[in-house]
Design a protein around this motif. Sequence first.
Motif, PDB file in Angstrom:
ATOM      1  N   GLY A 130       3.055   5.215  -6.479  1.00  0.00           N
ATOM      2  CA  GLY A 130       3.276   6.338  -5.571  1.00  0.00           C
ATOM      3  C   GLY A 130       3.148   7.655  -6.319  1.00  0.00           C
ATOM      4  O   GLY A 130       2.582   8.623  -5.810  1.00  0.00           O
ATOM      5  N   ALA A 131       3.661   7.689  -7.550  1.00  0.00           N
ATOM      6  CA  ALA A 131       3.548   8.883  -8.393  1.00  0.00           C
ATOM      7  C   ALA A 131       2.085   9.133  -8.762  1.00  0.00           C
ATOM      8  O   ALA A 131       1.618  10.280  -8.770  1.00  0.00           O
ATOM      9  N   ASN A 132       1.355   8.050  -9.067  1.00  0.00           N
ATOM     10  CA  ASN A 132      -0.070   8.193  -9.378  1.00  0.00           C
ATOM     11  C   ASN A 132      -0.838   8.764  -8.192  1.00  0.00           C
ATOM     12  O   ASN A 132      -1.706   9.627  -8.345  1.00  0.00           O
ATOM     13  N   ALA A 133      -0.514   8.256  -6.999  1.00  0.00           N
ATOM     14  CA  ALA A 133      -1.184   8.731  -5.790  1.00  0.00           C
ATOM     15  C   ALA A 133      -0.855  10.194  -5.522  1.00  0.00           C
ATOM     16  O   ALA A 133      -1.734  10.989  -5.159  1.00  0.00           O
ATOM     17  N   ALA A 134       0.408  10.561  -5.717  1.00  0.00           N
ATOM     18  CA  ALA A 134       0.831  11.941  -5.496  1.00  0.00           C
ATOM     19  C   ALA A 134       0.087  12.895  -6.426  1.00  0.00           C
ATOM     20  O   ALA A 134      -0.326  13.987  -6.029  1.00  0.00           O
ATOM     21  N   GLN A 135      -0.108  12.453  -7.662  1.00  0.00           N
ATOM     22  CA  GLN A 135      -0.802  13.282  -8.640  1.00  0.00           C
ATOM     23  C   GLN A 135      -2.269  13.489  -8.256  1.00  0.00           C
ATOM     24  O   GLN A 135      -2.820  14.573  -8.441  1.00  0.00           O
ATOM     25  N   LYS A 136      -2.890  12.438  -7.714  1.00  0.00           N
ATOM     26  CA  LYS A 136      -4.296  12.543  -7.316  1.00  0.00           C
ATOM     27  C   LYS A 136      -4.464  13.405  -6.068  1.00  0.00           C
ATOM     28  O   LYS A 136      -5.435  14.146  -5.939  1.00  0.00           O
ATOM     29  N   ILE A 137      -3.521  13.278  -5.134  1.00  0.00           N
ATOM     30  CA  ILE A 137      -3.617  14.030  -3.883  1.00  0.00           C
ATOM     31  C   ILE A 137      -3.338  15.512  -4.110  1.00  0.00           C
ATOM     32  O   ILE A 137      -4.037  16.384  -3.589  1.00  0.00           O
ATOM     33  N   GLY A 171       0.850  -1.177   0.000  1.00  0.00           N
ATOM     34  CA  GLY A 171       0.000   0.000   0.000  1.00  0.00           C
ATOM     35  C   GLY A 171       0.887   1.227   0.000  1.00  0.00           C
ATOM     36  O   GLY A 171       2.098   1.131   0.207  1.00  0.00           O
ATOM     37  N   ILE A 172       0.307   2.375  -0.239  1.00  0.00           N
ATOM     38  CA  ILE A 172       1.073   3.612  -0.309  1.00  0.00           C
ATOM     39  C   ILE A 172       1.096   4.299   1.053  1.00  0.00           C
ATOM     40  O   ILE A 172       0.066   4.412   1.720  1.00  0.00           O
ATOM     41  N   LEU A 196      -2.553   4.118   2.346  1.00  0.00           N
ATOM     42  CA  LEU A 196      -3.447   4.474   1.248  1.00  0.00           C
ATOM     43  C   LEU A 196      -3.562   3.314   0.276  1.00  0.00           C
ATOM     44  O   LEU A 196      -2.551   2.829  -0.231  1.00  0.00           O
ATOM     45  N   ASN A 197      -4.763   2.851   0.032  1.00  0.00           N
ATOM     46  CA  ASN A 197      -5.111   1.780  -0.923  1.00  0.00           C
ATOM     47  C   ASN A 197      -4.150   0.580  -0.964  1.00  0.00           C
ATOM     48  O   ASN A 197      -2.998   0.689  -1.321  1.00  0.00           O
TER      49      ASN A 197
END
Length: 244
Positions: A141-148, A109-110, A199-200
């Motif tokens: 992690g990059a995808n999550a950072a972009q969404k956050i 998970g992230i 996270l997820n």
Amino acid sequence: MKKGLLVAALTICSALSIANAKTIKIGTEATFAPFEFTNEKSEIIGFDIDIIKAIGAEAGFDVEIVNMPFDALVPSVLTSQLEGAIAGVTITEERAQRVNFSDPYYKSGISAVIRKEDASKYPTIDSLKSSRLCAQIGTTGANAAQKISGNFGSYNTVPEAIMELKTKGCEAVLNDRPVNLYFLRTQNDDSVVEIKELLNGEDYGIMVSKKNPELLKQINEGLDKIRKNGKFAEIHKKWFNVEE
């Protein structure tokens, strides 16, 4: 006499089998400790490396590890430069449209790493939504950072992202939690800490070309065997200090 001949024949067959064992090229990106990284001898080691070699031993193939940038792994599998890849790769629908994945071998998970001085400022991942974030390029992690947060930077390696955090170029590094925990445990650096939130949940899989279903079958069978014979638990304890 016949028994001796039989033993000799079996020995020869075994030797020939070892000599003729197929070697497959498996890609990785060796800056993702403890899954894959280089030691002081420049050898590629880690949890993933031990897992794929153990699978190969059960499935009857040798493994040649090829180190390359993370974002080159999928294209290299697609163009048959690699026969597979293991690099803490999360199974996603987007990736699964391009390559096949083995059965999941690790659940992750992230999580976010922040500067210790900012622990009260950023108590949750949601509190980072207006901040500049860092992550390794091409990762979830990059995808999550972009969404956050729309304000984020991508870096070639995890250590580069952490360095950017420490020099205050960003407010947090988003990455797979096992990698974050390993970094915190091994660096003896108390200037950074983890936000206590996951996270997820994510499943890691081994990537294989869709043109090679037989290899996928061998990998899944080998993975099943090392789970049942205890080898998987042994490797897991070696790198994470718990069996699983």
